[in-house]
Motif scaffolding. Sequence first.
Motif, short mmCIF file in Angstrom:
data_model
loop_
_atom_site.label_atom_id
_atom_site.label_comp_id
_atom_site.label_asym_id
_atom_site.label_seq_id
_atom_site.Cartn_x
_atom_site.Cartn_y
_atom_site.Cartn_z
N GLU A 341 -63.23 11.42 -14.17
CA GLU A 341 -61.90 11.01 -14.91
C GLU A 341 -62.24 9.45 -15.25
OE1 GLU A 341 -59.37 11.30 -10.88
OE2 GLU A 341 -60.11 13.54 -11.29
N PRO A 342 -61.31 9.13 -16.08
CA PRO A 342 -61.23 7.70 -16.12
C PRO A 342 -61.36 6.40 -14.92
CG PRO A 342 -59.62 8.30 -17.83
CD PRO A 342 -60.04 9.42 -16.62
N ALA A 343 -60.60 6.46 -13.91
CA ALA A 343 -60.12 5.59 -12.50
C ALA A 343 -61.28 6.09 -12.00
CB ALA A 343 -58.75 5.73 -11.67
N LEU A 344 -62.39 7.11 -11.55
CA LEU A 344 -63.09 6.95 -10.91
C LEU A 344 -64.63 6.67 -11.89
CD1 LEU A 344 -65.60 8.41 -8.30
CD2 LEU A 344 -65.16 10.28 -9.62
N TRP A 345 -64.85 6.45 -12.83
CA TRP A 345 -65.58 5.85 -14.09
C TRP A 345 -65.69 4.60 -14.10
CZ3 TRP A 345 -68.36 8.15 -18.24
CH2 TRP A 345 -69.35 6.77 -18.61
N ASP A 346 -64.28 4.12 -13.80
CA ASP A 346 -64.31 2.97 -14.26
C ASP A 346 -64.29 1.77 -11.96
OD1 ASP A 346 -63.30 2.97 -16.53
OD2 ASP A 346 -61.19 1.69 -15.74
N ARG A 347 -64.48 3.10 -11.54
CA ARG A 347 -64.94 2.96 -9.71
C ARG A 347 -66.28 2.28 -9.81
NH1 ARG A 347 -62.82 6.44 -6.21
NH2 ARG A 347 -63.08 5.17 -4.55
N LEU A 348 -67.06 3.16 -10.28
CA LEU A 348 -68.43 3.48 -9.65
C LEU A 348 -69.19 2.13 -10.90
CD1 LEU A 348 -68.48 7.20 -10.68
CD2 LEU A 348 -69.94 6.31 -8.43
N ARG A 349 -68.65 1.83 -12.08
CA ARG A 349 -69.23 1.01 -12.85
C ARG A 349 -68.49 -0.34 -12.19
NH1 ARG A 349 -72.52 1.61 -15.56
NH2 ARG A 349 -73.27 -0.36 -14.47
N ALA A 350 -67.77 -0.83 -11.70
CA ALA A 350 -67.48 -1.64 -10.82
C ALA A 350 -68.75 -2.17 -9.96
CB ALA A 350 -66.05 -1.89 -10.87
N VAL A 351 -68.64 -0.29 -9.10
CA VAL A 351 -69.65 -1.31 -7.75
C VAL A 351 -71.22 -1.23 -8.17
CG1 VAL A 351 -69.49 1.32 -7.13
CG2 VAL A 351 -70.23 -0.54 -5.25
N ALA A 352 -71.60 0.07 -9.26
CA ALA A 352 -73.02 -1.12 -9.51
C ALA A 352 -72.80 -1.95 -9.79
CB ALA A 352 -72.80 0.45 -11.04
N ASP A 353 -71.97 -2.82 -10.51
CA ASP A 353 -72.03 -3.61 -11.45
C ASP A 353 -71.91 -5.57 -9.84
OD1 ASP A 353 -72.31 -3.10 -13.71
OD2 ASP A 353 -70.32 -3.74 -14.37
N ALA A 354 -71.52 -5.11 -9.12
CA ALA A 354 -71.17 -5.99 -8.03
C ALA A 354 -72.86 -5.70 -7.18
CB ALA A 354 -70.11 -5.30 -7.41
N ALA A 355 -73.26 -4.48 -7.20
CA ALA A 355 -73.65 -4.27 -6.15
C ALA A 355 -75.08 -4.15 -6.30
CB ALA A 355 -73.88 -2.75 -5.55
N SER A 356 -75.24 -4.00 -8.34
CA SER A 356 -77.20 -3.65 -8.18
C SER A 356 -77.51 -5.27 -8.86
CB SER A 356 -77.12 -3.12 -9.37
OG SER A 356 -78.53 -3.39 -9.70
N ASP A 357 -79.03 -5.13 -8.97
CA ASP A 357 -79.53 -6.89 -9.07
C ASP A 357 -80.15 -6.53 -10.82
OD1 ASP A 357 -81.39 -5.62 -9.17
OD2 ASP A 357 -82.82 -6.90 -7.48
N HIS A 358 -79.47 -5.70 -11.51
CA HIS A 358 -80.09 -4.75 -12.80
C HIS A 358 -78.90 -4.33 -13.72
CE1 HIS A 358 -81.51 -1.53 -10.39
NE2 HIS A 358 -81.62 -0.72 -11.23
#
Length: 618
Positions: A341-358
């Motif tokens: 789902e688009p909303a789920l895609w965006d949530r995963l993208r956001a948390v990856a950008d916030a939590a990862s150093d790469h």
Amino acid sequence: MTAGATRVFATPRVLVEDRGDVVLLRSADELGEHAPTLGHLLRRHGERAPDALLAAQRHDGGWRRLTWGDARHAADAVGQAMLDRGLGADRPLMILSGNSIEHLVMALGAHTTGVPVIPVSTAYSLASRDHARIRAIAALCSPGMVFADDPGPYGAALDAVAAPGRVEVVARGQRAGAVRFDDLVRTPAGPDVERAFAAVTPQSVAKLLFTSGSTGVPKGVVNTHGMLCSNQQAIGQVWPFMAGEPPVLVDWLPWSHTFGGNHNLGQVLAFGGSIHIDDAKPTAEDFPRSIAALRAIRPTVYYNVPAGYAQLACALEDDHGFARAFFSRLRFMFSAAAALEPALWDRLRAVADAASDHDVPLIAGWGATETGPGLTAAHWHPAARGCIGLPLPGVTLKLVARDTRWEAMAKGPGITPGYFGQPGLTAQTFDSDGFFRTGDACRFVDETDPHQGLVFDGRLGEDFKLVTGTWVRAGRLRTALLAEAGVLADAVIAGENERFVGALAWVDQTRARRRYGGERPVALDHPGLRDDLARALQALNEGQGSASRIERLVLLDEPPSIDSGEVTDKGSLNRRAVLQRRGSALAELFGDPASRQMVEPDRAQTSVQGHPEPARPA
């Protein structure tokens, strides 16, 4: 984590031949040489890194381990035991139980000696009451041996396929007449194993994967060694880091399905990686066990389906420590089997950008049980949301204009030679040029720039016309409904030859309890649920024509039935079977006047459907 010198993704290069109503797409990179059989992969890595971990499984609060060297020796022993009992190309191995070290060793022994493996969905054994599907599979394939981890839960299934001369093998528990797995592993391997290994070719059958068709009757997809090995070679060319960075997986996806068994486990075999077998399912009750494994192991690549990613997104958002651990050495997240789902895609993208150093790309791919499985994969970052990538090396896609969509067909070394024992069905599945008819539709992310990849555009067989002659793209509409509603587990779009589009749906109780509170299941007449669904329909329909509007919705309380064919081996809904079986729900959905119990865009009134009546006559 600082990424290594090896690039994660190869540069996408696609060749396009536009013939008007037909477009051919293929990678500009030729497919490289690859191992001839899965047994060659096992022996290669068993000799190069005998002490490296191949598989681990939870046991007594820790992990039980299988090294590559031990796996190679165990496979030879089990292979010898199979040969001693007359197994071969025409007497395959049937595996009833789920992912386990014993399951893996049995399969590797079969791959080594040229015995086809039939890994059967556990639902056919555990969720079925009549075991009709596994009976049909056994009748078609005549397995010489049947394996189950535990004869307790699998006893009825073993009874269902028992036959004179058919050997039963169990790993634990007691069953009269059954051979113990440990006894097979202790079999001394002799020259018969080497002769059998030498006789296995890329054309030899590695697996028969049974998948439910539109009728719910399983069909056996022939998977050859060459199919599976060539597919992994293609994956390695678009994700080149794997050649020097053996993948580390924490994975629950079943080996009876092409995603878990061919793509994921096959990747471990191809690149000398390791798989930690996650015995938890993507449910609210089970997923904490998955979180514990992911936190401890910290995988380098992660594969899941949308249901799993829905659970993962919540866990990552709620626990920043877990998020940092999960992303610490992750190269990418990959989704397949259904669109996120688009909303789920965006949530995963956001948390990856916030939590990862790469950078941790979120990517998708597309394929089928008949295609080894990969046809396309995204191998660039960032890829457009929902992009399934471009053809893998060796794959040629043929897009054929069908009304307003492109029907996708494929040709390449990863394509099945056909369906076991069903030559008529095999012939129907290929066009006159030898392209496999996937039954799927695809479209370009950007019609002016093919390098931006393709987007999955639904199943052609799900489309239907309203009585007005207007085409309804059921797959697109279902995805839009699930995304807009937020609390539905699944839905079936209906309305063929009707005046408007309706939907039958099931509530996702995990999401519903999260939204409305409480520990008990949310009642289907819950006022908040009814109001939210009515508002969701209003939002979905805003500004849309008749083909993109859902005018009525009926909630169902009886879950889909696997024995009635409503659930496929992959756990997805069989739309045709649901519509055939749910006659009373359809009668209400399209009744005139409308039932006051129904959810409609302008009022929140819900129908609760229980046990269905037979479908109405055509």
